[in-house]
Design an enzyme around this catalytic site. Structure first.
Site, PDB file in Angstrom:
ATOM      1  N   PHE A 138      16.127  41.400  -6.794  1.00  0.00           N
ATOM      2  CA  PHE A 138      16.146  42.555  -7.704  1.00  0.00           C
ATOM      3  C   PHE A 138      16.645  42.247  -9.105  1.00  0.00           C
ATOM      4  O   PHE A 138      17.215  43.117  -9.765  1.00  0.00           O
ATOM      5  CB  PHE A 138      16.964  43.706  -7.079  1.00  0.00           C
ATOM      6  CG  PHE A 138      16.422  44.170  -5.754  1.00  0.00           C
ATOM      7  CD1 PHE A 138      17.105  43.905  -4.583  1.00  0.00           C
ATOM      8  CD2 PHE A 138      15.199  44.820  -5.676  1.00  0.00           C
ATOM      9  CE1 PHE A 138      16.596  44.311  -3.347  1.00  0.00           C
ATOM     10  CE2 PHE A 138      14.681  45.234  -4.448  1.00  0.00           C
ATOM     11  CZ  PHE A 138      15.380  44.975  -3.284  1.00  0.00           C
ATOM     12  N   LEU A 389      13.041  40.892   0.867  1.00  0.00           N
ATOM     13  CA  LEU A 389      12.518  42.226   0.558  1.00  0.00           C
ATOM     14  C   LEU A 389      11.910  42.205  -0.841  1.00  0.00           C
ATOM     15  O   LEU A 389      12.351  41.471  -1.700  1.00  0.00           O
ATOM     16  CB  LEU A 389      13.645  43.253   0.630  1.00  0.00           C
ATOM     17  CG  LEU A 389      14.369  43.307   1.979  1.00  0.00           C
ATOM     18  CD1 LEU A 389      15.490  44.296   1.914  1.00  0.00           C
ATOM     19  CD2 LEU A 389      13.378  43.632   3.085  1.00  0.00           C
TER      20      LEU A 389
HETATM   21  C1  LIG Z   1       0.676  46.210  -5.145  1.00  0.00           C
HETATM   22  O1  LIG Z   1       1.726  46.362  -6.064  1.00  0.00           O
HETATM   23  C2  LIG Z   1       2.309  45.237  -6.561  1.00  0.00           C
HETATM   24  C3  LIG Z   1       3.386  45.442  -7.416  1.00  0.00           C
HETATM   25  C4  LIG Z   1       4.012  44.327  -7.967  1.00  0.00           C
HETATM   26  C5  LIG Z   1       3.592  43.021  -7.671  1.00  0.00           C
HETATM   27  C6  LIG Z   1       2.519  42.837  -6.803  1.00  0.00           C
HETATM   28  C7  LIG Z   1       2.030  41.459  -6.472  1.00  0.00           C
HETATM   29  C8  LIG Z   1       3.150  40.711  -5.768  1.00  0.00           C
HETATM   30  N1  LIG Z   1       3.967  40.044  -6.458  1.00  0.00           N
HETATM   31  N2  LIG Z   1       3.228  40.826  -4.383  1.00  0.00           N
HETATM   32  C9  LIG Z   1       4.210  40.157  -3.681  1.00  0.00           C
HETATM   33  O2  LIG Z   1       5.093  39.507  -4.207  1.00  0.00           O
HETATM   34  C10 LIG Z   1       4.119  40.234  -2.194  1.00  0.00           C
HETATM   35  C11 LIG Z   1       2.900  40.181  -1.550  1.00  0.00           C
HETATM   36  C12 LIG Z   1       2.881  40.192  -0.149  1.00  0.00           C
HETATM   37  C13 LIG Z   1       4.085  40.244   0.568  1.00  0.00           C
HETATM   38  N3  LIG Z   1       5.292  40.308  -0.086  1.00  0.00           N
HETATM   39  C14 LIG Z   1       5.306  40.315  -1.432  1.00  0.00           C
HETATM   40  O3  LIG Z   1       6.508  40.370  -2.091  1.00  0.00           O
HETATM   41  C15 LIG Z   1       7.598  40.939  -1.368  1.00  0.00           C
HETATM   42  C16 LIG Z   1       8.608  39.822  -1.126  1.00  0.00           C
HETATM   43  C17 LIG Z   1       9.237  39.370  -2.434  1.00  0.00           C
HETATM   44  N4  LIG Z   1       9.819  40.508  -3.173  1.00  0.00           N
HETATM   45  C18 LIG Z   1       8.796  41.540  -3.474  1.00  0.00           C
HETATM   46  C19 LIG Z   1       8.174  42.066  -2.206  1.00  0.00           C
HETATM   47  C20 LIG Z   1       1.876  43.940  -6.238  1.00  0.00           C
END
Ligand SMILES: COc1cccc(CC(=N)NC(=O)c2cccnc2OC2CCNCC2)c1
Length: 389
Positions: A138, A389
């Protein structure tokens, strides 16, 4: 300029990648607690440190508002993570948490919260070593204060407060490449609500794919298939802990959860975390479980929708039910609960079900990092058993 800060930190440096003469393990030894800097790092004069008491509804709301408006967006700036207040309370207060690791930065004059960074304690096993670590997460700086170099001082401050608790390692993830990932994961998405995902630009229709074909392709049964599947309850904690500890022992890097932690992380909480177990009808033993957490995203300027309801696969263990059947039931339950998409990383043993259950590859990577701990070689995602998370 981009890696000036990380070149000063005890992390694997790009120049050392492949240098097998460097030993695996801590990069720097612990410092005697008396020699850890006792006072906070200096902020630019307009700003002050604050501890964010997540028990306070007012402060929790300030954190929620800061993240809602300024936290991570996807590469095309169509979506922004929209962690709920209840989720933040859950994610930041596991057993043994330190309130002092929930760090905010306020404008002295207005007291406005403009930045945030957190740590939570975790016991992480790296091969045969069990290391007390912090999970840092975060990190958020208000959009209007970017490139004021606040992030490096916030990282140093959370590190200092972690050191004061005699913890010398940390784990963190980022969507950007920094020195030096322990693994690079691919994210995948399983469409549940094709029309909405196409309307908001999350998914695109393939050439030969019409909307009605997309709706048919992603259709799911209306009820689950696994006999004995039910919501996890408090009485299941000991069995789930046994299943999870045993399962996670397969991976090179994985957390060691005790009963209290399994109760915290996996007992269902509405709109935060869902967990289901498979209880064998005759023996009544718990043979499998799956879990997913709820992390919506704000949809940035779409006329018809404001929120993308997304489920993120968390920890899953199968010993009697095939994993793809277990996750198919997770998809069915997520669809029943009106989720639009079910997300996953290609870590642990996820890759087979990603392909079998019509997940599509996402357009980005998630990098995992360790602070002050060197691995001889980067890991395959399938060697990683840690979900952040
Ligand atoms: C769909 O809305 C989003 C809003 C912000 C960023 C992303 C793309 C992304 N950065 N996705 C991930 O990091 C991600 C994709 C699949 C599973 N876990 C994830 O991230 C988790 C773990 C790391 N902290 C964020 C949540 C997508």
């Amino acid at each position: 300029q981009q890696h000036k800060f990380w070149e000063t930190q005890p992390v694997g440096q790009f120049k050392d990648v492949g240098n097998s003469s460097l030993p695996e393990g801590p990069i720097e030894p612990p410092t005697p607690l008396s020699e850890v800097k006792q006072e906070p790092y200096n902020l630019p004069s307009l700003y002050e440190w604050t501890v964010c008491d997540m028990d306070s509804d007012e402060v929790c709301n300030e954190v929620y508002v800061l993240l809602t408006n300024n936290y991570v967006e996807d590469d095309d700036n169509l979506f922004r993570f929209n962690y709920s207040k209840e989720f933040l309370r859950w994610g930041l207060r596991p057993p043994g948490y330190f309130r002092s690791w929930h760090i905010g930065v306020r404008v002295k004059a207005s007291k406005k919260l403009v930045a945030f960074i957190t740590g939570i304690p975790v016991k992480l096993r790296v091969r045969d070593e069990v290391v007390r670590m912090a999970e840092v997460n975060f990190l958020c700086v208000h959009k209007k204060l970017r490139s004021k170099r606040l992030a490096p001082v916030m990282i140093k401050e959370v590190t200092r407060r972690i050191h004061l608790e005699n913890i010398w390692q940390a784990a963190y993830t980022a969507g950007v490449l920094l020195p030096t990932p322990i693994t690079t994961c691919q994210y995948w998405h399983r469409t549940l609500h094709p029309k909405k995902l196409i309307d908001v630009g999350f998914s695109r229709l393939g050439e030969r794919m019409t909307m009605s074909r997309a709706i048919k392709l992603y259709r799911l049964p209306s009820s689950t298939a696994t006999i004995g599947l039910r919501k996890m309850e408090l009485r299941d904690v000991p069995a789930v802990t046994r299943l999870l500890r045993n399962y996670l022992s397969r991976f090179v890097v994985a957390p060691l959860f005790d009963d209290d932690e399994v109760e915290h992380w996996l007992l269902p909480q509405e709109d935060v975390v869902d967990s289901y177990v498979v209880e064998s009808p005759d023996t009544h033993e718990i043979t499998d479980f799956f879990s997913f957490y709820t992390l919506p995203s704000s949809i940035l300027n779409n006329p018809n929708y404001s929120t993308l309801k997304a489920a993120y696969t968390f920890y899953n263990v199968s010993t009697a039910t095939p994993l793809h059947q277990l996750i198919q039931d997770a998809l069915i339950i997520a669809k029943q609960k009106d989720f639009d998409v079910y997300n996953a990383l290609d870590i642990m043993e996820n890759e087979p079900f990603l392909k079998e259950l019509k997940f599509g590859r996402g357009d980005g990577q998630l990098y995992y990092y360790l602070y002050n701990y060197r691995l001889k070689d980067a890991l395959q995602p399938s060697e990683l058993g840690l979900v952040l998370l």
